[in-house]
Design a protein around this motif. Sequence first.
Motif, PDB file in Angstrom:
ATOM      1  N   LEU A   1     -14.475 -13.225   1.605  1.00  0.00           N
ATOM      2  CA  LEU A   1     -15.917 -13.226   1.262  1.00  0.00           C
ATOM      3  C   LEU A   1     -16.668 -14.269   1.947  1.00  0.00           C
ATOM      4  O   LEU A   1     -16.054 -15.478   1.765  1.00  0.00           O
ATOM      5  N   GLN A   2     -18.091 -13.889   2.182  1.00  0.00           N
ATOM      6  CA  GLN A   2     -18.711 -14.923   2.567  1.00  0.00           C
ATOM      7  C   GLN A   2     -20.196 -14.895   2.034  1.00  0.00           C
ATOM      8  O   GLN A   2     -21.205 -14.041   2.450  1.00  0.00           O
ATOM      9  N   LYS A   3     -20.634 -15.633   1.150  1.00  0.00           N
ATOM     10  CA  LYS A   3     -21.862 -15.635   0.394  1.00  0.00           C
ATOM     11  C   LYS A   3     -22.380 -14.379   0.451  1.00  0.00           C
ATOM     12  O   LYS A   3     -21.777 -13.356  -0.734  1.00  0.00           O
TER      13      LYS A   3
ATOM     14  N   ARG B   1      -2.280 -11.877  -5.684  1.00  0.00           N
ATOM     15  CA  ARG B   1      -1.157 -12.122  -4.904  1.00  0.00           C
ATOM     16  C   ARG B   1      -1.597 -12.305  -3.651  1.00  0.00           C
ATOM     17  O   ARG B   1      -1.368 -13.074  -2.696  1.00  0.00           O
ATOM     18  N   LYS B   2      -2.511 -11.330  -3.165  1.00  0.00           N
ATOM     19  CA  LYS B   2      -2.976 -11.414  -1.934  1.00  0.00           C
ATOM     20  C   LYS B   2      -4.121 -12.341  -1.502  1.00  0.00           C
ATOM     21  O   LYS B   2      -4.765 -12.442  -0.577  1.00  0.00           O
ATOM     22  N   ALA B   3      -4.626 -12.917  -2.552  1.00  0.00           N
ATOM     23  CA  ALA B   3      -5.948 -13.697  -2.690  1.00  0.00           C
ATOM     24  C   ALA B   3      -5.683 -14.898  -1.605  1.00  0.00           C
ATOM     25  O   ALA B   3      -6.591 -15.384  -0.869  1.00  0.00           O
ATOM     26  N   LYS B   4      -4.592 -15.389  -1.400  1.00  0.00           N
ATOM     27  CA  LYS B   4      -4.550 -16.444  -0.425  1.00  0.00           C
ATOM     28  C   LYS B   4      -4.590 -15.608   1.091  1.00  0.00           C
ATOM     29  O   LYS B   4      -4.961 -16.435   1.970  1.00  0.00           O
ATOM     30  N   GLU B   5      -4.691 -14.741   1.317  1.00  0.00           N
ATOM     31  CA  GLU B   5      -5.045 -13.857   2.712  1.00  0.00           C
ATOM     32  C   GLU B   5      -6.589 -14.109   2.952  1.00  0.00           C
ATOM     33  O   GLU B   5      -6.520 -14.588   4.317  1.00  0.00           O
ATOM     34  N   ALA B   6      -7.387 -14.583   2.119  1.00  0.00           N
ATOM     35  CA  ALA B   6      -8.989 -15.072   2.470  1.00  0.00           C
ATOM     36  C   ALA B   6      -8.872 -16.019   3.406  1.00  0.00           C
ATOM     37  O   ALA B   6      -9.702 -15.987   4.775  1.00  0.00           O
TER      38      ALA B   6
ATOM     39  N   PHE C   1     -15.122  -9.330  -7.922  1.00  0.00           N
ATOM     40  CA  PHE C   1     -14.775  -9.259  -6.470  1.00  0.00           C
ATOM     41  C   PHE C   1     -13.346  -8.493  -6.230  1.00  0.00           C
ATOM     42  O   PHE C   1     -12.992  -7.680  -5.574  1.00  0.00           O
ATOM     43  N   THR C   2     -12.487  -8.996  -7.214  1.00  0.00           N
ATOM     44  CA  THR C   2     -11.152  -8.358  -7.120  1.00  0.00           C
ATOM     45  C   THR C   2     -11.168  -6.788  -7.306  1.00  0.00           C
ATOM     46  O   THR C   2     -10.594  -6.216  -6.531  1.00  0.00           O
ATOM     47  N   TYR C   3     -11.679  -6.364  -8.421  1.00  0.00           N
ATOM     48  CA  TYR C   3     -11.966  -5.115  -8.368  1.00  0.00           C
ATOM     49  C   TYR C   3     -12.674  -4.292  -7.310  1.00  0.00           C
ATOM     50  O   TYR C   3     -12.382  -3.000  -6.951  1.00  0.00           O
ATOM     51  N   LEU C   4     -13.596  -4.688  -6.650  1.00  0.00           N
ATOM     52  CA  LEU C   4     -14.293  -4.468  -5.625  1.00  0.00           C
ATOM     53  C   LEU C   4     -13.224  -4.305  -4.406  1.00  0.00           C
ATOM     54  O   LEU C   4     -13.310  -3.180  -3.841  1.00  0.00           O
TER      55      LEU C   4
ATOM     56  N   VAL D   1     -13.679  -4.795  12.757  1.00  0.00           N
ATOM     57  CA  VAL D   1     -14.166  -5.553  11.875  1.00  0.00           C
ATOM     58  C   VAL D   1     -15.360  -4.895  11.005  1.00  0.00           C
ATOM     59  O   VAL D   1     -16.207  -4.155  11.590  1.00  0.00           O
ATOM     60  N   LEU D   2     -15.152  -4.621   9.785  1.00  0.00           N
ATOM     61  CA  LEU D   2     -16.413  -4.120   8.945  1.00  0.00           C
ATOM     62  C   LEU D   2     -17.055  -5.066   8.100  1.00  0.00           C
ATOM     63  O   LEU D   2     -16.509  -5.918   7.372  1.00  0.00           O
ATOM     64  N   LEU D   3     -18.508  -5.316   8.327  1.00  0.00           N
ATOM     65  CA  LEU D   3     -19.192  -6.267   7.532  1.00  0.00           C
ATOM     66  C   LEU D   3     -19.837  -5.285   6.463  1.00  0.00           C
ATOM     67  O   LEU D   3     -20.316  -4.060   6.635  1.00  0.00           O
ATOM     68  N   CYS D   4     -20.062  -5.770   4.882  1.00  0.00           N
ATOM     69  CA  CYS D   4     -20.775  -5.131   4.182  1.00  0.00           C
ATOM     70  C   CYS D   4     -21.665  -6.428   3.479  1.00  0.00           C
ATOM     71  O   CYS D   4     -21.003  -7.246   2.907  1.00  0.00           O
ATOM     72  N   LYS D   5     -22.918  -5.974   3.577  1.00  0.00           N
ATOM     73  CA  LYS D   5     -23.703  -7.085   3.130  1.00  0.00           C
ATOM     74  C   LYS D   5     -24.665  -6.412   1.465  1.00  0.00           C
ATOM     75  O   LYS D   5     -25.065  -5.308   1.949  1.00  0.00           O
TER      76      LYS D   5
END
Length: 541
Positions: A340-342, A264-269, A318-321, A303-307
């Motif tokens: 999500l960015q690449k 439901r929150k996927a539109k937040e992206a 990704f959803t479970y992540l 902002v937190l970045l995770c690479k």
Amino acid sequence: MNFEVKLSVHEILKNKHFGNAEVIAGKAGLYRLVRWVHVLEVTSIENLLSGNELILSTGIGCKGDKAAFKSLVKQSIDSDAAGLCIELGPYISDIPQEVIELANTHDFPLIAFHKKVRFIDITQEIHSLLIKKHYQILSDLEEYSNRLNQLLLSSNPQQKILQLLHEHLKMTVFYISNEGKVQVLSKKTSGEQEKIFQLLKDNKIPRHMNVAHQSVQALNQTFADLFIISEVDAITEFESLILDRSAIALAQSLLRELYIEEQRKAKEAEWVSCWLEGDSNNEQIHQYLSELEPNLKPNGCTVLLCKADNLEKVKSEFTYLKIYFRSIFEQRGIVLLSHLQKSKLVFILLNNWKTGDFKRRVQDGIECLKDSEFIKKQKFAQLEFSVGKFVHNLSHVKNSYHTAKETLNIREKMPNELSNYFYEDLYIFRLVLAAKEQGVLSEFISDYLGPVLMHDQHHNGELLKTLKVYLRYKGEKKATAEQLHIVRQTLYHRLEKLYELIGRDFMDPYKRQAIEVAISAYEYASASELQYEYAYISKSS
């Protein structure tokens, strides 16, 4: 599978083979559980029993010796046997009073056969009954699991699962979520329930209260605790398995709810992407957040970045992540929005508690993620985190996003120099970044280190390394030589060369600071795509 079948001494006495049996002592213990029926004709039995056995004996080992008989009863009690059945006859004609008193003192059932009986018929009958009960338990467990599966397909399964557990075991059930929400299913009064809850909370369970606990876990994360409480009988292995099945079903229900909520929150992206680029004003941000999380009152954010190198490979997960990341930070008073960015996951961390310990909570969350079994199972080739500047104004997220990227960039290029995740801990590298943005970084490095770099390049020397270590140890020659693994004379020779190239005043405060910044800038440049540019400048100098 070894279940504790609920078969009591009292039930066994109803069997036809006990028609002429009499309970001589220990009537208060007739509801002891019987796991097995065992024939014993020896007087030393301490190492022969495991507990809950109903012992059959003719007393031949005692041969009329009252002391030996009393010892047999005492050993049976100490071995936690369920009871002792004695065939009165040529070996033991009657039960001594002192033995009766001993059995009554310990509520130990002492049963006498007044006529000769076939022990083989008794053991066969009781063991068949135990096996039937065992299979009945397996059948009940399978039926219970099927009912759980049916409930999982219904609406509001959580409440129905808890109700089924309560009705099936006839016990008080407590469900306590991580947020502190408590659900109780019990026939006790609200006052009694509150008292039990406090005992659970303080971990002060009285002896008369039997409690079994199971965590409700999903994605290697505990979301709630489930308890069953009995104040009558001990909780058997079967009842513990029922509890375990219920906890798994609750976890499945919870995970499904979290998954649906994430979808439901996927539109937040898309909206988060616009927010990160600075396309949203304060009014739009607060309106969106109020719709997304009505009770959210953000007290600043970052902002937190995770690479991750192989993030694309786990994109389907990704959803479970996101669910896992969200659960980690929500426990620490941080609401998470994701994008999500690449090869990067971008998270806006909204602080929902006080700001004083926000950095520590973010640090704890990152460390928890890096150490978690769930993340390790994803088999990321490499996982890197960086945290941008904390901003009080939500419309300034773009600035935090920009600084988070800068932090990640520097951490990747200089892993040995920077171990912290936060932009504020970049220290001197913030000046390096600023100089780079203004286009003066190359000139700055050349002005303060040009001759040293030129010398090292032409002579394959180590003057720059010597200079860095010498400055780090504040001009202490002994410590510098030891760190460089060279003799003092070699160090003196190198220092004379440095004096010649950059002047004898390089230890003066302001010049020293400039040189240290230039060294950090050169190392940053050497680790980046700018290294060829500096190499060219050095040659042209």
